[in-house]
Scaffold this motif. Structure first.
Motif, PDB file in Angstrom:
ATOM      1  N   THR A 105       0.836  -1.206   0.000  1.00  0.00           N
ATOM      2  CA  THR A 105       0.000   0.000   0.000  1.00  0.00           C
ATOM      3  C   THR A 105       0.868   1.253   0.000  1.00  0.00           C
ATOM      4  OG1 THR A 105      -1.727  -1.175   1.195  1.00  0.00           O
ATOM      5  CG2 THR A 105      -1.846   1.211   1.233  1.00  0.00           C
ATOM      6  N   GLN A 106       1.896   1.257   0.870  1.00  0.00           N
ATOM      7  CA  GLN A 106       2.786   2.422   0.948  1.00  0.00           C
ATOM      8  C   GLN A 106       3.536   2.596  -0.369  1.00  0.00           C
ATOM      9  OE1 GLN A 106       5.102   2.833   4.551  1.00  0.00           O
ATOM     10  NE2 GLN A 106       6.703   3.947   3.470  1.00  0.00           N
ATOM     11  N   THR A 107       3.937   1.482  -0.980  1.00  0.00           N
ATOM     12  CA  THR A 107       4.643   1.563  -2.265  1.00  0.00           C
ATOM     13  C   THR A 107       3.755   2.188  -3.327  1.00  0.00           C
ATOM     14  OG1 THR A 107       5.947  -0.409  -1.719  1.00  0.00           O
ATOM     15  CG2 THR A 107       5.846   0.214  -4.039  1.00  0.00           C
ATOM     16  N   MET A 108       2.488   1.756  -3.388  1.00  0.00           N
ATOM     17  CA  MET A 108       1.564   2.308  -4.382  1.00  0.00           C
ATOM     18  C   MET A 108       1.322   3.796  -4.135  1.00  0.00           C
ATOM     19  SD  MET A 108       0.987   0.023  -6.552  1.00  0.00           S
ATOM     20  CE  MET A 108      -0.247   0.907  -7.463  1.00  0.00           C
ATOM     21  N   VAL A 123       4.461   5.597  -5.339  1.00  0.00           N
ATOM     22  CA  VAL A 123       4.519   5.657  -6.809  1.00  0.00           C
ATOM     23  C   VAL A 123       3.558   6.730  -7.310  1.00  0.00           C
ATOM     24  CG1 VAL A 123       3.947   4.388  -8.922  1.00  0.00           C
ATOM     25  CG2 VAL A 123       5.315   3.297  -7.158  1.00  0.00           C
ATOM     26  N   SER A 124       2.374   6.763  -6.709  1.00  0.00           N
ATOM     27  CA  SER A 124       1.392   7.784  -7.080  1.00  0.00           C
ATOM     28  C   SER A 124       1.924   9.183  -6.783  1.00  0.00           C
ATOM     29  CB  SER A 124       0.090   7.534  -6.317  1.00  0.00           C
ATOM     30  OG  SER A 124      -0.808   8.576  -6.513  1.00  0.00           O
ATOM     31  N   ALA A 125       2.578   9.327  -5.621  1.00  0.00           N
ATOM     32  CA  ALA A 125       3.110  10.641  -5.249  1.00  0.00           C
ATOM     33  C   ALA A 125       4.271  11.059  -6.143  1.00  0.00           C
ATOM     34  CB  ALA A 125       3.554  10.628  -3.784  1.00  0.00           C
ATOM     35  N   ILE A 126       5.005  10.088  -6.689  1.00  0.00           N
ATOM     36  CA  ILE A 126       6.108  10.412  -7.605  1.00  0.00           C
ATOM     37  C   ILE A 126       5.559  10.820  -8.967  1.00  0.00           C
ATOM     38  CG2 ILE A 126       8.041   9.413  -8.918  1.00  0.00           C
ATOM     39  CD1 ILE A 126       8.608   7.687  -6.418  1.00  0.00           C
ATOM     40  N   ILE A 127       4.571  10.063  -9.443  1.00  0.00           N
ATOM     41  CA  ILE A 127       4.029  10.309 -10.779  1.00  0.00           C
ATOM     42  C   ILE A 127       3.145  11.563 -10.807  1.00  0.00           C
ATOM     43  CG2 ILE A 127       2.482   9.370 -12.551  1.00  0.00           C
ATOM     44  CD1 ILE A 127       3.509   6.585 -11.742  1.00  0.00           C
ATOM     45  N   SER A 178       7.922  20.358  -7.810  1.00  0.00           N
ATOM     46  CA  SER A 178       7.687  18.944  -8.133  1.00  0.00           C
ATOM     47  C   SER A 178       8.835  18.084  -7.648  1.00  0.00           C
ATOM     48  CB  SER A 178       7.525  18.767  -9.650  1.00  0.00           C
ATOM     49  OG  SER A 178       6.361  19.421 -10.099  1.00  0.00           O
ATOM     50  N   ALA A 179      10.071  18.585  -7.784  1.00  0.00           N
ATOM     51  CA  ALA A 179      11.244  17.828  -7.339  1.00  0.00           C
ATOM     52  C   ALA A 179      11.195  17.584  -5.832  1.00  0.00           C
ATOM     53  CB  ALA A 179      12.522  18.568  -7.719  1.00  0.00           C
ATOM     54  N   ALA A 180      10.767  18.597  -5.069  1.00  0.00           N
ATOM     55  CA  ALA A 180      10.661  18.435  -3.613  1.00  0.00           C
ATOM     56  C   ALA A 180       9.622  17.373  -3.263  1.00  0.00           C
ATOM     57  CB  ALA A 180      10.297  19.770  -2.967  1.00  0.00           C
ATOM     58  N   GLU A 181       8.472  17.407  -3.938  1.00  0.00           N
ATOM     59  CA  GLU A 181       7.423  16.412  -3.687  1.00  0.00           C
ATOM     60  C   GLU A 181       7.907  15.013  -4.068  1.00  0.00           C
ATOM     61  OE1 GLU A 181       4.263  16.992  -2.339  1.00  0.00           O
ATOM     62  OE2 GLU A 181       5.152  18.943  -1.920  1.00  0.00           O
ATOM     63  N   ILE A 182       8.625  14.909  -5.191  1.00  0.00           N
ATOM     64  CA  ILE A 182       9.120  13.611  -5.656  1.00  0.00           C
ATOM     65  C   ILE A 182      10.148  13.053  -4.675  1.00  0.00           C
ATOM     66  CG2 ILE A 182      10.512  12.507  -7.476  1.00  0.00           C
ATOM     67  CD1 ILE A 182       8.971  14.330  -9.480  1.00  0.00           C
ATOM     68  N   ALA A 183      10.987  13.928  -4.083  1.00  0.00           N
ATOM     69  CA  ALA A 183      11.996  13.476  -3.121  1.00  0.00           C
ATOM     70  C   ALA A 183      11.334  12.810  -1.914  1.00  0.00           C
ATOM     71  CB  ALA A 183      12.854  14.649  -2.670  1.00  0.00           C
ATOM     72  N   PHE A 184      10.252  13.403  -1.404  1.00  0.00           N
ATOM     73  CA  PHE A 184       9.517  12.795  -0.289  1.00  0.00           C
ATOM     74  C   PHE A 184       8.907  11.456  -0.715  1.00  0.00           C
ATOM     75  CE2 PHE A 184       9.473  17.156   1.396  1.00  0.00           C
ATOM     76  CZ  PHE A 184       9.851  16.906   2.700  1.00  0.00           C
ATOM     77  N   ALA A 185       8.352  11.430  -1.918  1.00  0.00           N
ATOM     78  CA  ALA A 185       7.699  10.223  -2.406  1.00  0.00           C
ATOM     79  C   ALA A 185       8.695   9.087  -2.612  1.00  0.00           C
ATOM     80  CB  ALA A 185       6.963  10.515  -3.705  1.00  0.00           C
ATOM     81  N   VAL A 186       9.917   9.417  -3.054  1.00  0.00           N
ATOM     82  CA  VAL A 186      10.947   8.383  -3.251  1.00  0.00           C
ATOM     83  C   VAL A 186      11.283   7.737  -1.910  1.00  0.00           C
ATOM     84  CG1 VAL A 186      13.391   8.027  -3.834  1.00  0.00           C
ATOM     85  CG2 VAL A 186      11.925   9.321  -5.375  1.00  0.00           C
ATOM     86  N   GLY A 232       8.374   1.510   1.518  1.00  0.00           N
ATOM     87  CA  GLY A 232       7.338   0.546   1.158  1.00  0.00           C
ATOM     88  C   GLY A 232       7.899  -0.703   0.522  1.00  0.00           C
ATOM     89  N   VAL A 233       8.890  -0.541  -0.372  1.00  0.00           N
ATOM     90  CA  VAL A 233       9.509  -1.695  -1.036  1.00  0.00           C
ATOM     91  C   VAL A 233      10.241  -2.557  -0.017  1.00  0.00           C
ATOM     92  CG1 VAL A 233      11.323  -2.383  -2.667  1.00  0.00           C
ATOM     93  CG2 VAL A 233       9.678  -0.632  -3.315  1.00  0.00           C
ATOM     94  N   ILE A 234      10.996  -1.925   0.879  1.00  0.00           N
ATOM     95  CA  ILE A 234      11.741  -2.669   1.918  1.00  0.00           C
ATOM     96  C   ILE A 234      10.757  -3.445   2.782  1.00  0.00           C
ATOM     97  CG2 ILE A 234      13.137  -2.421   4.003  1.00  0.00           C
ATOM     98  CD1 ILE A 234      14.518  -0.024   2.549  1.00  0.00           C
ATOM     99  N   LEU A 235       9.679  -2.805   3.221  1.00  0.00           N
ATOM    100  CA  LEU A 235       8.682  -3.477   4.070  1.00  0.00           C
ATOM    101  C   LEU A 235       7.981  -4.603   3.327  1.00  0.00           C
ATOM    102  CD1 LEU A 235       7.561  -3.280   6.934  1.00  0.00           C
ATOM    103  CD2 LEU A 235       5.776  -1.779   6.055  1.00  0.00           C
ATOM    104  N   SER A 236       7.701  -4.420   2.033  1.00  0.00           N
ATOM    105  CA  SER A 236       7.042  -5.450   1.248  1.00  0.00           C
ATOM    106  C   SER A 236       7.906  -6.700   1.117  1.00  0.00           C
ATOM    107  CB  SER A 236       6.726  -4.926  -0.160  1.00  0.00           C
ATOM    108  OG  SER A 236       5.908  -3.799  -0.102  1.00  0.00           O
ATOM    109  N   ILE A 237       9.216  -6.501   0.900  1.00  0.00           N
ATOM    110  CA  ILE A 237      10.131  -7.632   0.736  1.00  0.00           C
ATOM    111  C   ILE A 237      10.463  -8.276   2.062  1.00  0.00           C
ATOM    112  CG2 ILE A 237      12.466  -8.286  -0.032  1.00  0.00           C
ATOM    113  CD1 ILE A 237      12.216  -5.951  -2.093  1.00  0.00           C
TER     114      ILE A 237
END
Length: 195
Positions: free
Chosen positions: A56-59, A62-66, A171-179, A185-190
């Motif tokens: 969920t956090q990963t999705m 990703v949404s916050a990056i895009i 946008s770059a600042a928002e993307i940095a938080f989203a990354v 999210g990826v670490i927790l999922s794996i």
């Protein structure tokens, strides 16, 4: 949202009208988020809940990056009312998806049917207080939501007004938080988290 789209056809949107819509949307989120979080354990097996939280956090990340990049692109090629209508179409699709999904309804014990909302909240708080880790996490979450969430909505304005940046910088600042969210999210999922 639909009213904003109609108003945008005929005039420039006043800031107060956008704030009213954001207020209504925030009130809706106050009900949507707890409902979503309560429905998840009824659908996902208990042993997969932590991984599901990671997905969920990963999705969301990703949404916050895009989203900032997509918003900047759409704003450059479409009028604002078309972008608002796109948001409405997304909301309709989400409602249809929920309507056709099968979410089990938990059975209530006869003695709990008469309990009131505040009583349930009090009992839940007492249970949380017995687990020191969860109790601390609860209050960290409350403090985070109370102080960070209002400030986070101002980040684009701070980037452009105070730091004299452009929409690309915002946008770059928002993307940095989203990354950061995405990596967590990826670490927790794996990994699946601690036992």
């Amino acid at each position: 949202g639909g009213i904003l789209a109609l108003v945008a056809f005929y005039m420039e949107l006043p800031v107060w009208s956008i704030m009213v819509v954001l207020l209504i949307r925030s009130a809706g989120t106050a009900f949507h988020s707890p409902a979503f979080n309560a429905a998840t354990p009824m659908i996902v097996p208990k042993e997969e809940l932590t991984k599901c939280a990671g997905y969920t956090q990963t999705m969301q990340a990703v949404s916050a990056i895009i989203s900032p990049a997509a918003a900047a692109f759409l704003y450059a090629v479409w009028p604002l009312n078309a972008i608002i209508l796109l948001d409405i179409v997304g909301a309709i699709l989400a409602c249809v998806t929920v309507a056709i999904s099968s979410i089990p309804t938990p059975e209530l014990c006869p003695e709990t049917k008469r309990q009131q909302f505040l009583q349930d909240m009090k009992e839940g708080y007492v249970v949380l207080k017995q687990n020191r880790g969860l109790f601390a996490l609860l209050w960290i979450g409350v403090i985070y939501m109370f102080f960070y969430m209002p400030i986070s909505t101002l980040f684009p304005l701070i980037s452009m007004s105070y730091f004299k940046g452009t929409p690309a910088h915002a946008s770059a600042a928002e993307i940095a938080f989203a990354v950061g969210m995405l990596l967590g999210g990826v670490i927790l999922s794996i990994w699946g988290g601690f036992k």
